[in-house]
Design an enzyme around this catalytic site. Structure first.
Site, PDB file in Angstrom:
ATOM      1  N   CYS A 103     -22.297  73.394 -22.421  1.00  0.00           N
ATOM      2  CA  CYS A 103     -22.375  74.700 -23.082  1.00  0.00           C
ATOM      3  C   CYS A 103     -23.760  75.288 -22.791  1.00  0.00           C
ATOM      4  O   CYS A 103     -24.642  74.599 -22.267  1.00  0.00           O
ATOM      5  CB  CYS A 103     -22.171  74.540 -24.581  1.00  0.00           C
ATOM      6  SG  CYS A 103     -23.432  73.512 -25.337  1.00  0.00           S
ATOM      7  N   GLU A 107     -27.841  67.596 -36.531  1.00  0.00           N
ATOM      8  CA  GLU A 107     -27.894  69.059 -36.675  1.00  0.00           C
ATOM      9  C   GLU A 107     -27.768  69.459 -38.150  1.00  0.00           C
ATOM     10  O   GLU A 107     -28.547  70.284 -38.647  1.00  0.00           O
ATOM     11  CB  GLU A 107     -26.770  69.714 -35.859  1.00  0.00           C
ATOM     12  CG  GLU A 107     -26.790  71.233 -35.988  1.00  0.00           C
ATOM     13  CD  GLU A 107     -25.559  71.925 -35.394  1.00  0.00           C
ATOM     14  OE1 GLU A 107     -25.025  71.443 -34.381  1.00  0.00           O
ATOM     15  OE2 GLU A 107     -25.137  72.951 -35.956  1.00  0.00           O
ATOM     16  N   THR A 133     -22.555  74.011 -36.159  1.00  0.00           N
ATOM     17  CA  THR A 133     -21.962  74.855 -35.107  1.00  0.00           C
ATOM     18  C   THR A 133     -20.652  74.315 -34.531  1.00  0.00           C
ATOM     19  O   THR A 133     -19.849  75.075 -34.017  1.00  0.00           O
ATOM     20  CB  THR A 133     -22.965  75.027 -33.941  1.00  0.00           C
ATOM     21  OG1 THR A 133     -23.404  73.730 -33.526  1.00  0.00           O
ATOM     22  CG2 THR A 133     -24.148  75.868 -34.352  1.00  0.00           C
ATOM     23  N   CYS A 161     -20.008  77.830 -33.491  1.00  0.00           N
ATOM     24  CA  CYS A 161     -20.201  78.274 -32.109  1.00  0.00           C
ATOM     25  C   CYS A 161     -18.849  78.188 -31.403  1.00  0.00           C
ATOM     26  O   CYS A 161     -18.131  77.198 -31.564  1.00  0.00           O
ATOM     27  CB  CYS A 161     -21.214  77.367 -31.436  1.00  0.00           C
ATOM     28  SG  CYS A 161     -21.292  77.605 -29.670  1.00  0.00           S
ATOM     29  N   SER A 196     -16.860  59.772 -25.538  1.00  0.00           N
ATOM     30  CA  SER A 196     -17.229  61.093 -26.043  1.00  0.00           C
ATOM     31  C   SER A 196     -16.078  61.688 -26.855  1.00  0.00           C
ATOM     32  O   SER A 196     -14.960  61.856 -26.361  1.00  0.00           O
ATOM     33  CB  SER A 196     -17.581  62.010 -24.854  1.00  0.00           C
ATOM     34  OG  SER A 196     -17.252  63.347 -25.142  1.00  0.00           O
ATOM     35  N   ASN A 253     -15.592  64.693 -28.011  1.00  0.00           N
ATOM     36  CA  ASN A 253     -15.060  66.001 -27.608  1.00  0.00           C
ATOM     37  C   ASN A 253     -14.250  65.897 -26.316  1.00  0.00           C
ATOM     38  O   ASN A 253     -13.296  66.645 -26.113  1.00  0.00           O
ATOM     39  CB  ASN A 253     -16.168  67.059 -27.553  1.00  0.00           C
ATOM     40  CG  ASN A 253     -16.936  67.033 -26.272  1.00  0.00           C
ATOM     41  OD1 ASN A 253     -16.486  67.580 -25.265  1.00  0.00           O
ATOM     42  ND2 ASN A 253     -18.091  66.386 -26.282  1.00  0.00           N
TER      43      ASN A 253
HETATM   44 FE1  F3S Z   1     -23.766  74.312 -27.406  1.00  0.00          FE
HETATM   45 FE2  F3S Z   1     -25.466  75.641 -28.848  1.00  0.00          FE
HETATM   46 FE3  F3S Z   1     -22.911  75.990 -29.168  1.00  0.00          FE
HETATM   47  S1  F3S Z   1     -25.667  73.550 -28.209  1.00  0.00           S
HETATM   48  S2  F3S Z   1     -21.990  74.039 -28.708  1.00  0.00           S
HETATM   49  S3  F3S Z   1     -24.087  76.524 -27.391  1.00  0.00           S
HETATM   50  S4  F3S Z   1     -24.424  75.835 -30.748  1.00  0.00           S
END
Ligand code: F3S
Length: 286
Positions: free
Chosen positions: A15, A128, A164, A192, A220, A222
């Protein structure tokens, strides 16, 4: 096999925040002989090994970083005490906190300043979420789901911020459960969309592929979730970590192969898989 069609998912792999953190990490290793990363930068063995070779080491505690040297805050962010300790110990900080994560920290602090009871929808042990609470002066409570509201003392004015990577359905459930119980509810939807975009795009490719290759660490979360979603979309799916795991026989009878990758998978790994598939399709591989 000559007419293999390979479709890569555009949103696959790193990302924005992870890409940025990695770039800052690489730049830091060019400027400093030694850089301490406060926690693992990403969960990818190849990338971690590359950074170690460049002089980066992982440490969990800024107190272990020698004064005068450099330390990197990863995309998850860190609490204000880390910034303070860095100042006191003359450690030069390279701040790779993802700007979207910073937004959550600021939202939580802002709500505390306005005297809201602040809930952080997130995973209790995730760095986080913990850093968000620290930025809220420890005046916020992490909650993993609406079920946890039971037995909690809830005030009149409540505010929610989200880690996020939370799922929207989890936030919706929390809001629906909380709303009848409070006089005022303020919600900062700080989720996010990088994860949901990647999943959505992968389903699009999986639905037109005979075979779906999902690249990412076998442990992982995800990436495993991504593989599961591709299977549910109807594609035969293989989860691999590197191109070396590809098997020629997987391509038997296959016309279209889709490629996607988890959030910690570097673009080079995706490219290597693509190249190996082309090689296999042209008969250049056993
Ligand atoms: Fe990546 Fe930032 Fe979203 S680390 S998952 S772009 S909050």
């Amino acid at each position: 096999m000559t007419s293999l069609r390979i479709v890569s998912v555009d949103e696959a792999g790193f990302c924005f925040g992870v890409r940025r953190a990695l770039q800052l990490a690489r730049e830091a290793t060019e400027r400093h002989a030694e850089v301490a990363c406060l926690g693992p930068l990403i969960h990818n063995r190849q990338v971690v090994a590359e950074l170690e070779e460049r002089g980066m080491r992982v440490t969990d505690d800024i107190a272990d970083v020698p004064p005068g040297s450099a330390a990197l805050i990863r995309a998850h962010g860190a609490g204000p005490q880390v910034y303070e300790q860095a100042r006191e110990r003359s450690v030069q900080l390279i701040d790779a906190t993802c700007p979207f994560v910073r937004r959550v920290q600021q939202a939580a602090a802002g709500y505390v300043a306005q005297d809201y009871q602040v809930l952080v929808l997130g995973e209790r042990d995730h760095p986080e979420a913990r850093a968000i609470v620290a930025h809220a002066g420890d005046q916020a409570t992490i909650i993993e789901s609406a079920d946890e509201l039971e037995g909690m003392t809830i005030g009149d004015r409540v505010a929610i911020v989200c880690q996020t990577t939370q799922r929207l359905a989890n936030l919706e459930e929390l809001v629906a459960t909380l709303l009848p119980r409070v006089r005022e509810l303020s919600v900062a939807n700080t989720i996010c969309d990088a994860t949901s975009k990647r999943q959505h795009a992968s389903v699009g490719v999986a639905s037109q592929a005979d075979l779906m290759i999902v690249i990412g660490g076998h442990h992982s979360a995800n990436t495993n979730r991504l593989a599961q979603i591709c299977r549910e979309a109807g594609a035969r799916t293989e989860h691999i970590e590197t191109a070396d795991e590809l098997r020629r026989e997987w391509l038997d009878g296959v016309h279209t192969v889709g490629i996607t990758a988890g959030a910690s998978t570097p673009p080079e790994a995706v490219e290597a898989v693509r190249a190996r598939l082309l090689e296999m399709a042209s008969g250049g591989e056993r």
